[in-house]
Design a protein around this motif. Structure first.
Motif: not given
Length: 180
Positions: A96, A55, A57, A145, A124-127, A98, A53, A51
């Motif tokens: 999610l 973290e 997942v 997470t 990365r760049d997860l949503r 990425a 932050d 994430t």
């Protein structure tokens, strides 16, 4: 050059995902023996989602063979492109997607008894995907997470016991320059 020699091979079981065979072999010392081999039909993919932050997942999975396990998202490629398979597995298991993908490693699972190639991806760049997950089918009981430092502590204290997850985390840590 291999030190082993296969004299004969018999398929003892197969399904759409694996084939199990028993080989009559000559061992490296020249003595005769048998060897059981599990062949995975398609490579697996392992995803280390990180994430913004910092973290990781992880999914908590109730495994038929070993019970509850904390793991990175993973699954079979089912013959599709490996990146597409990794994207699908991340979506199905965590909900999610990425925007950034990097292939960070390759390994074999249980290479003493199987031929099971595995590819590791860093996501990365997860949503959120906005799609339904497959938790019930997969046996996933939770998505968590966990900060990087805590993930490493969970490996060290035996909370994370899945060997492929440990190896995938190591590949990701090297790619992220967390270790050299």
């Amino acid at each position: 050059m291999t030190l082993w020699r296969t004299r004969s091979s018999t398929t003892v079981y197969e399904n759409p995902w694996i084939r199990v065979r028993e080989d009559a072999v000559d061992r490296p010392d020249g003595s005769a023996g048998i060897y059981g081999v599990v062949e995975v039909r398609n490579p697996a993919v392992f995803i280390v989602p990180v994430t913004a932050d910092d973290e990781v997942v992880l999914v908590e999975v109730d495994r038929y063979t070993t019970g509850v396990s904390l793991e990175v998202p993973a699954g079979g490629s089912d013959g599709e492109d490996l990146l597409l398979a990794a994207q699908r597995e991340l979506r199905e298991e965590t909900g999610l997607v990425a925007d950034s993908w990097e292939r960070v490693g390759f390994m074999f699972a249980l290479n003493g008894i199987s031929n099971a190639p595995e590819h590791v991806f860093l996501a990365r760049d997860l949503r959120p995907s906005g799609e339904q997950t497959e938790h019930a089918v997969e046996g996933i009981t939770a998505v968590r997470t966990v900060p990087w430092a805590e993930v490493l502590a969970m490996v060290a204290d035996g909370t994370i016991t899945d060997g492929e997850t440990v190896a995938a985390l190591l590949y990701a840590a090297i790619a992220l320059r967390r270790i050299t």
